[in-house]
Enzyme design. Structure first.
Site, PDB file in Angstrom:
ATOM      1  N   GLY A 100      47.976   9.372  49.041  1.00 38.97           N
ATOM      2  CA  GLY A 100      46.854   9.685  48.409  1.00 38.97           C
ATOM      3  C   GLY A 100      46.846  11.186  46.978  1.00 38.97           C
ATOM      4  CG  ASN A 101      46.086  10.695  43.367  1.00 34.27           C
ATOM      5  OD1 ASN A 101      45.354  10.448  42.764  1.00 34.27           O
ATOM      6  ND2 ASN A 101      46.907   9.190  43.885  1.00 34.27           N
TER       7      ASN A 101
END
Ligand SMILES: Cc1cc2nc3c(=O)[nH]c(=O)nc-3n(C[C@H](O)[C@H](O)[C@H](O)COP(=O)(O)O)c2cc1C
Length: 386
Positions: free
Chosen positions: A194-195
């Protein structure tokens, strides 16, 4: 929908505040009435709560909760003096000290009270600190005197509330598609790639567009902030889901793609949770389909397409410029995500707006203000198309 604190203080014009609350509620806003004991001599607090469709709250601190606007109508000479001097011995004065955001005051009093130098000095004090004042107007007062002191009419106060909330009809009848948050690409049943995007920027864009009358759809990728009320929310947790949902709505008049969509995803996804062992876990990544580029390739006449470039390093801005032509978008919003004080997971941002006609730097500001400037620019581009 905005959250509006409506302070009512002890003047005859308190009855007119009922109409103001009604107009705000009809306009789709959440109203929190703050009624002083002085005002209760004229209109019971229950009336305002009923008009606001609330039951009197047991929350002792409801006046201190976050709100988009504080409006005081009518504002007595007494409470005005408290606001000017930072006193906090009634609900309205206390709320005014705690509130961060626009303040609108609608004074109402006897013309001699209004003209008194003490009152005028108090008005100047609150005005110099940024409060907006509406009225008072000239006319016959309740006690039969003629002069300046009548509270502005509820419709006029409501119109100023809308202005201060950034509400216009400039996007009425327009469909706006916004993406927000960060996608998560599954590695196995529990882990993902993810980020750090929170979704604040996209949520602010959706909120600004809605306040300007647009029909807004928000593609929400794992938001860590609540979506704004009054917009259609479509959950798009992965890049693939985001692409599918965006293409299904590609006819929108204005598209604002603020989500951080994964550029790569694991080639293989393990369905169960991968148990821990002593071996290394080598993950192979493949590029995802570029949502912005896919939209750019399929754009319809008149649509304005806005992309975001979250970049790091000295070449970031150059890459944002290159994105403008390569992805066939009208506006690229560049921000440097290497900085800790702005961008990802922060309330503030500092961006450069890159269009075919040039670049414009927007200095560091809260994301809702940055969002308003981005939507202003997008509206200019929409007008150019028309
Ligand atoms: C019948 C009546 C009408 C009043 N109208 C006003 C008014 O229009 N404006 C004002 O500043 N004060 C007016 N006052 C005085 C306020 O009610 C008084 O200053 C009170 O302390 C205000 O309290 P508050 O500011 O906490 O609501 C009026 C008083 C009475 C008895």
């Amino acid at each position: 929908m905005a959250r509006v604190l409506v302070g009512v203080t002890g003047g005859i014009a308190a009855y007119k505040a009922c109409e103001l609350v009604r107009l705000l509620v009809k306009g789709g806003h959440e109203v929190v009435p703050l009624v002083t004991p002085g005002a209760e001599r004229f209109v019971r607090a229950e009336t305002f709560f009923a008009l606001a469709r609330l039951s009197p709250s047991d929350d002792l601190y409801v006046h201190l909760t976050r709100a988009d606007l504080l409006v005081v109508a009518p504002l007595t000479a007494n409470t005005l003096a408290k606001l000017a001097h930072g006193e906090a011995d009634n609900l309205v004065a206390e709320a005014a000290l705690a509130h961060r955001g626009p303040v609108l005051l609608a004074p109402a009093m006897n013309p001699r009270m209004w003209a008194h130098p003490a009152t005028q000095a108090n008005v100047e004090a609150v005005r110099s600190r940024g409060a907006a004042i509406v009225g008072p107007g000239e006319g016959e007062t309740a006690e039969g005197e003629w002069g300046l002191g009548r509270m502005a009419e509820p419709e006029q106060i409501y119109a100023r509330c809308r202005e201060l909330l950034g509400e216009t009809d400039s996007l009425a009848g327009r469909e706006v598609l916004v993406s927000a948050g960060g996608t998560r690409e599954p590695l196995d049943a529990v882990r993902f790639l993810g980020n750090r995007s929170s979704g604040r920027m996209g949520v602010a864009l959706a909120e600004v567009s809605r306040r300007r009358g647009a029909d807004v759809t928000l593609l929400a990728a794992n938001l860590t902030v609540p979506p704004p009320p009054g917009v259609e929310v479509v959950e798009t947790p992965t890049a693939e889901a985001m692409l599918e949902a965006a293409l299904a709505r590609r006819g929108a008049d204005l598209v604002l793609m603020a989500a951080a969509v994964a550029d790569y995803r694991p080639v293989e996804r393990v369905d169960a949770k991968r148990p821990k062992d002593e071996r290394t876990w080598q993950v192979e990544l493949e590029p995802t389909h570029d949502v912005l580029q896919s939209l750019g390739e399929r754009r319809t006449n008149g649509q304005v397409l806005v992309g975001f470039a979250a970049e790091t390093g000295p070449d970031g801005l150059a890459r944002a410029r290159e994105k403008l032509s390569r992805k066939r978008v009208d506006l690229v919003v560049y921000n440097d995500v290497a900085r800790a004080d702005i961008g990802f997971d922060s309330d503030e941002n500092e961006v450069v707006l890159v269009t075919a006609s040039g670049e414009r730097r927007i200095e560091k500001a809260p994301k809702d203000r940055i969002a308003a400037t981005i939507v202003d620019t997008a509206e200019e581009l929409l007008r150019e198309r028309a």
